[in-house]
Design a protein around this motif. Sequence first.
Motif, PDB file in Angstrom:
ATOM      1  N   SER A 141       1.091  -1.120   0.111  1.00 55.72           N
ATOM      2  CA  SER A 141      -0.070  -0.182  -0.048  1.00 55.72           C
ATOM      3  C   SER A 141       0.894   1.285  -0.107  1.00 55.72           C
ATOM      4  CB  SER A 141      -1.074   0.086   1.001  1.00 55.72           C
ATOM      5  OG  SER A 141      -1.788  -1.075   1.369  1.00 55.72           O
ATOM      6  N   THR A 163       2.500   1.933  -3.344  1.00 59.16           N
ATOM      7  CA  THR A 163       1.366   2.403  -4.426  1.00 59.16           C
ATOM      8  C   THR A 163       1.043   3.843  -4.104  1.00 59.16           C
ATOM      9  OG1 THR A 163      -0.242   1.191  -3.289  1.00 59.16           O
ATOM     10  CG2 THR A 163       1.115   0.137  -5.003  1.00 59.16           C
ATOM     11  N   VAL A 164       1.347   4.551  -3.161  1.00 66.14           N
ATOM     12  CA  VAL A 164       0.779   5.919  -2.792  1.00 66.14           C
ATOM     13  C   VAL A 164       1.092   6.852  -4.235  1.00 66.14           C
ATOM     14  CG1 VAL A 164       1.492   7.921  -1.733  1.00 66.14           C
ATOM     15  CG2 VAL A 164       1.298   5.740  -0.577  1.00 66.14           C
ATOM     16  N   THR A 194      -1.422   6.257  -6.854  1.00 64.91           N
ATOM     17  CA  THR A 194      -2.756   6.649  -6.466  1.00 64.91           C
ATOM     18  C   THR A 194      -2.785   8.181  -7.025  1.00 64.91           C
ATOM     19  OG1 THR A 194      -3.180   5.077  -4.636  1.00 64.91           O
ATOM     20  CG2 THR A 194      -4.402   7.119  -4.502  1.00 64.91           C
ATOM     21  N   ARG A 237      -2.897   8.901 -10.441  1.00 65.15           N
ATOM     22  CA  ARG A 237      -4.273   8.517 -10.940  1.00 65.15           C
ATOM     23  C   ARG A 237      -5.119   9.654 -10.836  1.00 65.15           C
ATOM     24  NH1 ARG A 237      -5.020   4.340  -8.591  1.00 65.15           N
ATOM     25  NH2 ARG A 237      -6.474   4.987  -7.064  1.00 65.15           N
ATOM     26  N   LYS A 238      -5.046  10.257  -9.413  1.00 59.96           N
ATOM     27  CA  LYS A 238      -6.052  11.164  -9.062  1.00 59.96           C
ATOM     28  C   LYS A 238      -5.671  12.640  -9.533  1.00 59.96           C
ATOM     29  CE  LYS A 238      -8.030   8.875  -5.000  1.00 59.96           C
ATOM     30  NZ  LYS A 238      -8.237   8.689  -3.790  1.00 59.96           N
ATOM     31  N   TRP A 285      -2.442   1.895 -15.018  1.00 62.58           N
ATOM     32  CA  TRP A 285      -2.867   1.655 -13.696  1.00 62.58           C
ATOM     33  C   TRP A 285      -2.279   0.529 -13.341  1.00 62.58           C
ATOM     34  CZ3 TRP A 285      -2.822   6.552 -13.526  1.00 62.58           C
ATOM     35  CH2 TRP A 285      -3.797   7.217 -14.360  1.00 62.58           C
ATOM     36  N   HIS A 328       0.966  -0.208 -10.995  1.00 55.40           N
ATOM     37  CA  HIS A 328       0.694  -1.093  -9.677  1.00 55.40           C
ATOM     38  C   HIS A 328       1.813  -2.009  -9.648  1.00 55.40           C
ATOM     39  CE1 HIS A 328      -1.308  -2.387  -6.269  1.00 55.40           C
ATOM     40  NE2 HIS A 328      -1.182  -3.799  -6.763  1.00 55.40           N
ATOM     41  N   GLU A 388     -10.103   2.925 -13.352  1.00 52.32           N
ATOM     42  CA  GLU A 388     -10.155   3.696 -12.287  1.00 52.32           C
ATOM     43  C   GLU A 388      -9.066   3.151 -11.080  1.00 52.32           C
ATOM     44  OE1 GLU A 388     -11.238   6.559 -11.326  1.00 52.32           O
ATOM     45  OE2 GLU A 388     -11.978   6.699 -13.501  1.00 52.32           O
ATOM     46  N   GLY A 389      -8.694   1.880 -11.199  1.00 48.82           N
ATOM     47  CA  GLY A 389      -7.917   1.178 -10.330  1.00 48.82           C
ATOM     48  C   GLY A 389      -7.087   0.073 -10.752  1.00 48.82           C
ATOM     49  N   THR A 404      -6.432  -5.928  -7.035  1.00 42.26           N
ATOM     50  CA  THR A 404      -5.683  -6.257  -5.931  1.00 42.26           C
ATOM     51  C   THR A 404      -4.964  -7.605  -6.066  1.00 42.26           C
ATOM     52  OG1 THR A 404      -7.181  -5.075  -4.633  1.00 42.26           O
ATOM     53  CG2 THR A 404      -6.041  -6.595  -3.196  1.00 42.26           C
TER      54      THR A 404
END
Length: 1014
Positions: free
Chosen positions: A593, A596-597, A600, A603-604, A924, A928, A1006-1007, A1010
Amino acid sequence: MTLLDRLFENVTKHSRAIIAVLLVATILVGAGAPMIEQSSSLDQFQSDSPAAKKLNYINSNFTTGNENTTTVQVILKGDNVLSKEAMVNSLQFQQRLRDNQTINETLAEGTASTGVANVIAISAIQQQKVAELKASGAKLQQRSQQLNRTAAGLSDALNQTRALQGKYDQLNASHQSGDVDNESYRQQSAKIEAQLSQVRATATANLSAEQSATFNKSAQQARGLQAKLDGLNASYRSGDINESTYKQQAGEIQSQFGKVYKLGTQGVLADEYEKLGEQSEKLQQKRSALENGSMPTLAEQLDQLQSMNQSQIDSLTKAVLSDDGGSSGGMASQALAFMPTSYDTGSTEANATMLVIFQKQESQSSMEGQASDVLVSTQQGMKTIADEEFDHEALVFGSGIISEEINQSMADSLAIVGPLALLFVILTLIIAYRDVLDILLGILGIAFVLVWTFGFMGWAGITFNQMFIAVPVLLIGLAIDYAIHVFMRHREERETNPDEDVRGSMRVALVSVGAALTWVTATTVIGFLSNLVSPLPPIQDFGIVSSVGIVAALIIFGGLIPALKLELDGFLESRGFNRKKRAFGTGGGALGSILTVGATAARKAPLVVIVLTLLVSAAGGYGATKVDTSFSQEDFLASSPPHWTKQLPEPFKPGNYSAKQNLDFVNDNFVREDSQAQLLVEGDITRDDALEQVKRAEEQAAKKDVTLTLSNGEPQVQSPLSVMKQVAAQNETFNQTFTAADTDGDGVPDENLETVYDGLFAAAPDDAAGVIYREDGNYEALRVTISLKGGASSSAVTTQMREVADNFDGLTATATGQSIVFEIVQDDLLNTVIESLIITMVAVFAFLMLIYRITEGSATLGAVTLLPVVFSVAWILGTMYLLGMPFNVLTGMITSLTVGLGVAYSIHLSERYNVELERQGSVWEAMHVSLTGTGGALLGSAATTVGGFGVLAFAILPALQQFGIITGLTIIYAFIASVLVLPSLLVVWTRYFGPGARGSIDLKSEGAPTPSED
């Protein structure tokens, strides 16, 4: 498949051959390691500047004797170092140095040591000798006057003898003419004879028998000549001889009288006059010896002080250490140089004083250099004797002690940081690998890289210096990065493709990361080799050696270690051992996590990330302009190690360090023997106004802030003029020459300077040779030495001394000295920082754009990959400003180092992103996978590198501590920039310049999925 891919593929195809070849190469290259020599000399940092050349010229041509010398300063402390007991103790210490055969052999001829006690003792001896000379002179003058009175008395006696003989001759004439009867004649002649006897008795009353006989002989001759003269006069009056004959015979008689008088006066006293002449000659010889500065022996000085009481010593001390140096001559006027700058002039009490010891050395260095083993051992011996003599109240330091402490700090630093770096790497690998074999292979690879690197140094003849302590740490941190990337990629491949065997997985791993490792190696080598533009040889050597080490890391961890791993893993798996391990960071969880900041944020709000980064970088860039540059002896002197290091076992326990503390004490309180600026004056130095210009230079230098002033407020300046005045105060002959050449009475000769120089060399050749250089009878140059305040900045010294030098007219004056040469080194350091950064940036930028244009079809990806490194450079320079950390010989390489090291993180991530972008088809998902896969390897390699460099903070050398801290921060910044900033840059690149611009990549997801747990 590219040529590079095939090259790495061959490692797996011919693993055993690779192992054999590289093991043999390791043995051959490593054979050079024992040939490495070590040096702590600051001379090696000296560039070929005009100031350095002039300083070498001074050291080669101006001497203070027949031998090159170095000084050892001994600071004596106590309740009152000017007491009789303390002064006697100082002389006894000097005598102990002479009694030590090893130390005595290194002491300079003539004046081997000097201090206040010597000045006081010599002044007392000289005063006593002057008094004795005056007494002897008065006695000789009295004896001379007495002899002259005796001679005058003898002359009067001869005159009386002649007068009485004249009466006798008249009496004879009267008796012959019948004017005097026989009885009267007898009475009068008897009376005359009695008078003659009385005259002789009176004249010879105080004479020896021999002297009396000589006088009586001369008196008898005088009577005969007088009788002859009276007879001649009678003949002339009677007309028996003419005037011409009379004058001739009378002249002959007068000439004979001269001989008789000489016999009767000087002849009588000949032995006395001869003895008086011998005594006068001896007295003159003593005067000349005193005038020419013949120094009393140390034993004579010690006897003199011991014979004096405290009151006598106090009286003389007050006179010698007064504002004008008292009446003790030129030598005593320098006594204040041995006292603290806070000393109250004329006081008979002080709590510290300085003793200077002169030692011979093989050559004279222009800068602080590495001392010979003899100087090191003898100066340590002096320290031991001083501790015994003064109960540890004395501070002793010189080039030998400083050199030994620098060498010791190098060894102690290696002994501490080497094992710590290796330990940290092992702990990191335990966490990242969780496999004993992989850990051992990593350590073995590091050892081989170090063997190759130091073997190359030996074969290339590169000297190991203070900077190279960072090389093992640098290579430990960087080399293990290669292993982590290869091993983690290998693990990923085995995890992704369970059916692939060890050899096949290693082939894929090497082919997939091989290009990145090669590009990383190339960019890192470019960063290090950019230091070749530096004019400082050690920085050039550091760049070369580090580059060789990085190439060695690629060869070892791109060839030998993978080959060994696949052979060992294959052997173990063939016997039932499971060698599959999870790659670090790929199992999800908190670490995944965190990694992958950046994805993120990309992406935003990628543009927000980029703008914020630019703002922070701009602030860092502003701070970069405020970073100072530093190069001084103190950079290489260790402070006392932390207390915890004293608990370390041998051989890791560091030694004791006092040179820096002692140096600081001297800087604050005394004249430092090696803290001087010098003016070299060349041209027609015999021109009439040459010394007038030297005088003006002295006056200008005295007004400068950096010039040290003694406790009497006077500057400590030595020049031809000051030496002349000292010699003139002691030598009457030179004083006459000096005064005659001063036509306007201002105390400065302004004509016939060549005659003045000749006279100075005749009166005091050693002193003259220290300030005037002549060759084949021609006068070539003058030297002015200005003592500087301890700790004065080299920048201020350079500026102010050059202002003094610029005021010479018709003569060429150059300001030089250690501080000025060091300032040039600082300028060279700053130029190195700027030039190496520009060269590295341009070269790496061009290289990456070319490589990515060839391999990925997009040159812009090379620029994007480099941008995070540019940001890192700005951040690290801003941090240096905030921490007050200057550019020095190590931190000065931080910009090229940041580019060389930092670009590796960006390259690995960009390479992985491109591979995954092609595989996944989604930005993405590719981001990731890249961040959790390669990001984990990057985190592991960053941790090992930061830890490796971070342990330098525990080094004994201050420069290494700073280098470790700032390099560790560099790696952290490079890692942060790669995982937080680079994702946003890659997203923007993909959208506008990459596959996304052609619509072939999904940018709308969008993502990312996992990843499943194992």
